[in-house]
Design a protein around this motif. Structure first.
Motif, mmCIF file in Angstrom:
data_model
loop_
_atom_site.group_PDB
_atom_site.id
_atom_site.type_symbol
_atom_site.label_atom_id
_atom_site.label_comp_id
_atom_site.label_asym_id
_atom_site.label_seq_id
_atom_site.Cartn_x
_atom_site.Cartn_y
_atom_site.Cartn_z
ATOM 1 N N ALA A 1 1.250 -2.185 -5.472
ATOM 2 C CA ALA A 1 0.288 -1.877 -4.406
ATOM 3 C C ALA A 1 -1.129 -1.841 -4.968
ATOM 4 C CB ALA A 1 0.626 -0.539 -3.764
ATOM 5 N N SER A 2 -2.068 -2.322 -4.181
ATOM 6 C CA SER A 2 -3.466 -2.318 -4.596
ATOM 7 C C SER A 2 -4.218 -1.114 -4.051
ATOM 8 C CB SER A 2 -4.160 -3.600 -4.132
ATOM 9 O OG SER A 2 -4.018 -3.765 -2.727
ATOM 10 N N ASP A 3 -3.561 -0.344 -3.155
ATOM 11 C CA ASP A 3 -4.221 0.818 -2.546
ATOM 12 C C ASP A 3 -3.268 2.002 -2.470
ATOM 13 O OD1 ASP A 3 -6.896 -0.249 -1.598
ATOM 14 O OD2 ASP A 3 -5.561 -1.653 -0.585
ATOM 15 N N VAL A 4 -3.815 3.178 -2.727
ATOM 16 C CA VAL A 4 -3.128 4.447 -2.474
ATOM 17 C C VAL A 4 -4.021 5.247 -1.531
ATOM 18 C CG1 VAL A 4 -2.339 6.633 -3.455
ATOM 19 C CG2 VAL A 4 -1.934 4.499 -4.691
ATOM 20 N N VAL B 1 0.856 -1.178 0.000
ATOM 21 C CA VAL B 1 0.000 0.000 0.000
ATOM 22 C C VAL B 1 0.896 1.234 0.000
ATOM 23 C CG1 VAL B 1 -0.178 -0.037 2.521
ATOM 24 C CG2 VAL B 1 -1.876 1.219 1.206
ATOM 25 N N VAL B 2 0.429 2.305 -0.618
ATOM 26 C CA VAL B 2 1.162 3.575 -0.663
ATOM 27 C C VAL B 2 0.360 4.620 0.093
ATOM 28 C CG1 VAL B 2 2.007 5.443 -2.153
ATOM 29 C CG2 VAL B 2 2.321 3.048 -2.842
ATOM 30 N N VAL B 3 1.031 5.344 0.998
ATOM 31 C CA VAL B 3 0.372 6.362 1.815
ATOM 32 C C VAL B 3 0.986 7.728 1.543
ATOM 33 C CG1 VAL B 3 -0.050 7.194 4.172
ATOM 34 C CG2 VAL B 3 -0.270 4.752 3.645
ATOM 35 N N VAL B 4 0.135 8.705 1.235
ATOM 36 C CA VAL B 4 0.549 10.109 1.161
ATOM 37 C C VAL B 4 0.226 10.710 2.528
ATOM 38 C CG1 VAL B 4 0.278 12.316 -0.018
ATOM 39 C CG2 VAL B 4 -0.028 10.176 -1.288
ATOM 40 N N ASN B 5 1.260 10.944 3.332
ATOM 41 C CA ASN B 5 1.053 11.415 4.700
ATOM 42 C C ASN B 5 0.978 12.943 4.724
ATOM 43 O OD1 ASN B 5 0.901 11.861 7.420
ATOM 44 N ND2 ASN B 5 2.885 10.961 7.926
ATOM 45 N N ALA B 6 -0.238 13.455 4.751
ATOM 46 C CA ALA B 6 -0.452 14.909 4.721
ATOM 47 C C ALA B 6 -1.052 15.426 6.017
ATOM 48 C CB ALA B 6 -1.362 15.276 3.550
ATOM 49 N N ASN B 7 -0.950 14.646 7.091
ATOM 50 C CA ASN B 7 -1.512 15.084 8.381
ATOM 51 C C ASN B 7 -0.421 15.734 9.207
ATOM 52 O OD1 ASN B 7 -2.830 15.512 10.760
ATOM 53 N ND2 ASN B 7 -3.441 13.394 11.091
#
Length: 503
Positions: free
Chosen positions: A219-222, A180-186
């Protein structure tokens, strides 16, 4: 691409404003009511708060910049454009440019001219919800240019901050499980505006790069992880994703997390996304690339990093692989200034260059790196990560200018207290160390200045804390002791040099 976001027009009006504010709503409504034949585009922020809302009137390859105009001027702007003329009277700048440019034309002087505008280029110019304003990557785009560039991760909350990103992708690709790929914008630190500026002004390069990385690691999820308090931003992101669903091989999901500082740290972000009641840092190894979201191999990067990935793929020649920190760095200048500004600097430029984008009287101290930045009176240091680390300054892209009314001892005390109250409580060095920092700083006001004790405690926190929260929490005190020790001694002797503290 056309300057109006895919629809060729000889004239167009753009209103650049941060969606988190109400500042531009009346202007946008007024332009759309008044204009019968001139398109009106609501863009995201430019990064320079003092100019916004910024109206950009374009006619046949020329753009007039009008900073924070009155709503009463709207009819005149529209009438002038509809008469086939550019409204230049009272303009802050007039710039000639390629009629088909897809990046903000930069005036010769002023805050927008500070640094360069590569990843910031579309911000303030394109419609952030119009996929026609972006050149999407091919699904079979190779990521080798990123590997060749040696690109480093950028910003707090990136799993490989100031380390090569490509190695992390390889680890995730080779690990067992569905990636999975995460764009951490928090990021709950309101000093740090770079990621918000990019996501609000130019989300597609970030989303596009995240999907390209997802293809590479299979990855199946972004997932785009935002702060729950930024409701307008994540609503805009959802609309941007929906408008471009057909362009993505993996459609990004937008989720929100707690409005707390610790929830931005990369492993605590994963805990928050999993719905954990008590958000704590994870012990590493293994890192997220091996064991991340729900135990899956996870790539976690900030929006700043993904924006650089996109640039490396579409313009690899702008990255020098021999540079210790290839690409550019975004820097938000804030603190005791009239209005904050986010600018983009080549990593060879100094932090002092970024201060040209803001108005301020003078500064005695700068905190570099955000909430847990390092204190310094000298900004003649390169914006590159190696240089900042060598100077014991933070690399989160924030320069906070503090004037002579600020007390250094009180400033580091406030940040130490924040650490003692906001840490996750998982590890002793951070949980107990931050409390002891507060106590030792209070002792200074009581006439007991234990310099060796403060330095030793800061060193233990840096060496032993589980995550970057504890490592960073020690930095303000450690750097203040190195550069401003006379201030501590003065307080121990019952005097505050700034006159701020009551002793």
């Amino acid at each position: 691409m056309s300057p109006s976001g895919g629809v060729p027009q000889s004239s167009v009006v753009r209103v650049a404003v941060d969606p988190a504010t109400d500042a531009g709503e009346n202007l946008v409504d007024a332009f759309r009511t008044a204009a019968s034949s001139v398109p009106v585009v609501e863009t995201g922020p430019t990064g320079v708060t003092a100019l916004e809302p910024l109206v950009l009137c374009t006619h046949e390859g020329r753009t007039a910049f009008h900073a924070d105009p009155d709503v009463d001027d709207v009819d005149e702007f529209v009438d002038t454009l509809e008469s086939d003329t550019l409204p230049t009277e009272g303009a802050d700048a007039v710039v000639e440019h390629d009629p088909d440019t897809d990046t903000l034309p930069v005036p010769r002087s002023g805050p927008l001219a500070v640094g360069t505008r590569r990843v910031l280029g579309p911000c303030g110019w394109v419609d952030p919800e119009d996929p026609a304003a972006h050149d999407f990557l091919d699904v079979d785009t190779t990521l080798e240019p990123v590997a060749d560039s040696g690109l480093l991760g950028r910003g707090r909350g990136d799993a490989v901050t100031d380390e090569p990103v490509f190695e992390e992708w390889t680890t995730a690709r080779d690990a067992d499980g569905e990636s999975v790929v995460v764009v951490n914008a928090n990021d709950a630190d309101d000093r740090s505006l770079a990621d918000e500026t990019l996501l609000a002004g130019a989300p597609y390069p970030i989303l596009d790069a995240a999907v390209a990385v997802a293809e590479f690691v299979d990855a199946s999820d972004v997932v785009v992880y935002c702060n729950e308090a930024d409701d307008r931003l994540h609503e805009r992101l959802r609309r941007s994703v929906d408008a471009a669903r057909e362009e993505f091989s993996v459609v990004p999901q937008v989720v929100t997390g707690p409005d707390t500082f610790r929830a931005g740290e990369e492993t605590m972000a994963l805990e928050a996304m999993e719905g954990t009641d008590r958000i704590e840092a994870r012990v590493r190894p293994p890192g997220p690339a091996e064991y991340g979201l729900y135990g899956r191999p996870t790539v976690v990067h900030s929006p700043r990093t993904f924006a650089q990935v996109y640039r490396a793929l579409v313009d690899p020649d702008s990255f020098d692989p021999d540079d210790a920190d290839p690409g550019t760095r975004l820097v938000t200048v804030t603190g005791d200034v009239d209005a904050p500004a986010t600018v983009e600097l080549p990593t060879g430029r100094t932090l002092a260059d970024a201060t040209d984008a803001v108005d301020f009287s003078t500064f005695e101290t700068a905190v570099v790196g955000g909430q847990f930045g390092g204190l310094s009176a000298d900004l003649d240091v390169s914006a590159s990560a190696p240089a900042l680390r060598s100077a014991d300054l933070g690399t989160n892209g924030v320069v906070e200018l503090l004037d002579d009314s600020r007390c250094v001892v009180a400033e580091v005390g406030t940040r130490a207290r924040f650490a003692s109250e906001e840490n996750c409580g998982r590890c002793v060095p951070c949980r107990e160390g931050s409390k002891q920092l507060v106590e030792l700083l209070r002792d200074v006001y009581d006439g007991e200045y234990d310099a060796d004790g403060l330095r030793e405690l800061a060193g233990v926190m840096r060496r032993s804390s589980t995550c970057d929260f504890g490592v960073g929490a020690a930095r303000p005190v450690a750097t203040a002791l190195d550069e401003f020790e006379p201030e501590f001694r003065a307080h121990a002797n019952g005097r505050c040099p700034s006159g701020t503290c009551e002793l």
